[in-house]
Design an enzyme around this catalytic site. Structure first.
Site, short mmCIF file in Angstrom:
data_model
loop_
_atom_site.label_atom_id
_atom_site.label_comp_id
_atom_site.label_asym_id
_atom_site.label_seq_id
_atom_site.Cartn_x
_atom_site.Cartn_y
_atom_site.Cartn_z
N GLU A 37 0.91 -0.97 0.04
CA GLU A 37 0.00 0.11 0.11
C GLU A 37 1.03 1.34 0.07
OE1 GLU A 37 -2.78 0.17 3.19
OE2 GLU A 37 -3.33 2.08 2.67
N ARG A 262 4.80 -12.45 9.92
CA ARG A 262 5.39 -11.25 9.81
C ARG A 262 6.62 -11.34 10.37
NH1 ARG A 262 1.53 -7.16 9.19
NH2 ARG A 262 3.24 -5.51 9.62
N LYS A 272 4.12 0.65 9.23
CA LYS A 272 4.21 2.00 8.60
C LYS A 272 3.34 3.11 9.35
CE LYS A 272 2.94 0.16 4.96
NZ LYS A 272 2.44 0.03 3.60
#
Ligand code: ATP
Ligand code: MG
Length: 575
Positions: A37, A262, A272
């Site tokens: 994204e 992850r 982020k």
């Protein structure tokens, strides 16, 4: 791709692919994608996903697309798109002409939403975001059906058309999938698939004022691109039934979603949302601050693509969440730079040493080895003269027992040069600070060995005062003081754990003259100190270096204490 000595990786995802190829699933094709994204810079966690998706495509002779998941116009920026493209390329991967965006599919996504309405599988809902949340229920209680759930197909088509036409304000209506408000999986309780957002999109401008939600856009984008294996992180596991539902209801080509754990890395954050706060609240100088775990930050710090890819291979891929020690990342860069970085001499905190018996007008050049690990890198000449700088920390007036470096009356070796003995100390009258050392040298020890084989216990680095160049060096420590920065007390946030000493700027360094004109991005080993990378802000006459990593191998120690978990990770590689 650079070859390395590690065995070919093997893990549960590659096992699934092997099996699919064996059974002819997807017609023997392998097609993955990396779907960032564009709402921030990529970080080392993304590198894990990039290495996995692109790596698998290469290994299985398939393809990997780069796709921007740009469905949220309010948080996305062109700067992020450009940085992502640069970073994936820099890591060494290529998508040929297959650069896509979810926004390429806004038209098709809209048509699929209309189709769901026609099938009686989606409806326009007038509940507010808060009300939708209240109606949703909890993990233990079923949700309640929206009072708008049973609108007719005609009414829904009309309302959805008017949503698109811009007749309604933000938040007043949503389009929701009609699935099951009593589902044990909250994601299946009539999720929102479209929302109204009167916002300009960096690619589609003001063409749209309704935007699809991630879950709806992602599976359809995968399907349109004929992805075979849609690899994502474990938090999407509970979304998989929804991924499957959309594609099955719409009878579309159906990729397989596979989830992996992850990456979490100690002493830093990989989100982020948090990284953007470090930037916007000024804890760092920008997304590419060398303390940041972003690809841009690591690059500026002196990390190489090779080291990052090796790190990603080493940590392997598993389903189980874990925290990787940042020392493993440091180990990876040290290992790579040990092979490729030229050795030079630089003094961070200079202390003047005058060689009393060396002629004042004389200077000579001594031969130094550029890289003992790689004779092919050759040698260079380093100037030596009467006045030198040595490291302040390499002298003690009153040395402790285990201290073998220079002290009054003691002899040590100067690397590639001579044996010197300290014969006098000049101090500041007022402060008592050591200002200068007086030494003598033994001309017979030229090159660093004595004909009579007498031993010295230390070898120091040095530069010639008259020939050395001034430089600024930035020393970095971990960005956070806690291994898990999210561990905070009370209502404080993770920034409470930012390390106030994560950056030390050393301005009066002296480096050997061979570094004149060193170009930004080049990396050196400063002998005995660590690896240092020329910062892009460097300019002629003002050399600027970032410390990539020290020489000390903290990992060797840690590996001992971590033997078990490391073994587990190594087992993921084929022997
Ligand atoms: P963040 O939490 O940092 O915002 P994200 O998942 O929202 O991350 P995306 O841009 O959506 O960021 O991620 C692109 C791809 O990278 C996704 O497939 C995501 O699963 C993967 N990814 C993101 N963070 C990690 C991580 N820490 N480890 C491994 N893969 C990750
Ligand atoms: Mg995301």
């Amino acid at each position: 791709m650079t070859k390395n000595s590690m065995p070919k990786p093997s893990d549960f995802i590659r096992d699934i692919l092997d099996e699919d190829l064996r059974t002819g699933n997807y017609g023997g094709r392998v097609h993955t994608r990396f779907p960032p994204e564009p709402n921030g810079y990529l970080h080392i966690g993304h590198a894990k996903s990039i290495c996995l998706n692109f790596g698998i495509a290469t290994e299985f002779k398939g393809l990997c697309n780069l796709r921007f998941d740009d469905t949220n116009p309010t948080k996305e920026e062109v700067e992020y798109v450009e940085s992502i493209i640069e970073d994936v390329r820099w890591l060494g991967f290529d998508w040929d002409e297959r650069l896509y965006c979810a926004s390429d599919y806004f038209g098709k996504l809209y048509e699929y939403a209309v189709e769901l309405i026609r099938m009686g599988k989606a409806y326009v809902c007038d509940l507010s975001a808060d009300e939708i949340r209240q109606y949703r229920g909890t993990l233990t209680e079923p949700g309640m059906e929206s009072p708008y759930r049973n609108r007719s197909v005609e009414e829904n088509l009309d309302l959805f058309g008017r949503m698109r036409a811009g007749e309604y304000p933000d938040g007043s209506h949503t389009l929701r999938a009609k699935i099951d408000m009593a589902s044990g999986n909250i994601n299946m309780r009539d999720p929102v698939i479209y929302r109204i957002l009167h916002a300009e999109h960096h690619r589609t401008g003001n063409r749209w004022c309704i935007y699809p939600m991630y879950d709806f856009a992602h599976c359809i984008s995968d399907s349109i691109e004929r992805i075979t294996h849609s690899i994502c992180t474990i938090e999407f596991e509970d979304h998989r039934p929804l991924y499957d539902w959309f594609l099955d209801e719409l009878k579309l080509y159906h990729p397989q979603q596979i989830e992996f754990a992850r990456l979490n890395l100690s002493y830093t954050v990989l989100s982020k949302r948090k990284l953007v706060q470090l930037v916007s609240r000024g804890f760092v100088s920008g997304w590419d601050d060398p303390r940041m775990p972003t690809i841009a930050g690591l690059r500026r710090r002196g990390y190489t693509p090779h080291a990052i890819r090796n790190f990603c291979e080493r940590i392997g891929v598993a389903k189980r969440d874990s925290m990787v020690d940042i020392a493993l990342l440091e180990y990876s860069i040290r290992e790579d730079l040990n092979k490729r970085a030229a050795r030079v001499m630089a003094v961070l905190y200079p202390l003047k040493a005058v060689i009393l018996n060396y002629p004042e007008t004389q200077a000579e050049e001594l031969e130094a080895i550029n890289n003992p690990e790689d004779p092919g890198m050759g040698t260079r000449r380093v100037p030596f003269s009467r006045v030198l700088y040595i490291e302040r920390d390499d002298f003690r007036e009153d040395p402790p027992k285990e201290y073998f470096r220079l002290a009054p009356g003691r002899e040590v070796r100067l690397r590639y040069a001579y044996y010197i003995t300290c014969v006098g100390v000049v101090k500041d009258d007022k402060t008592g600070e050591v200002m200068e050392l007086h030494c003598t040298y033994d001309p017979a020890t030229r090159g660093g060995d004595s004909p009579d084989r007498r031993k010295v216990k230390a070898t120091l680095h040095w530069v010639s005062a008259a020939h050395a160049l001034p430089a600024e060096v930035r020393l970095y420590e971990h960005l956070f003081v806690k291994a898990d920065p999210n561990e905070v007390e009370g209502d404080r946030d993770f920034t409470a754990n930012v390390n106030p000493k994560s950056l030390e700027i050393v301005t009066s360094c002296r480096v050997e003259p061979s570094l004149a004109g060193a170009s930004p991005g080049s990396i050196y080993q400063f002998e005995r100190l660590g690896y240092f990378c020329v910062d892009p802000d460097t300019s002629k006459g003002s050399l600027l270096f970032n410390r990539t990593v020290t020489l000390r191998d903290a990992w060797a120690k840690i590996e001992k204490t971590l033997k078990k978990p490391m073994k587990v990770q190594n087992n993921q590689h084929r022997e």
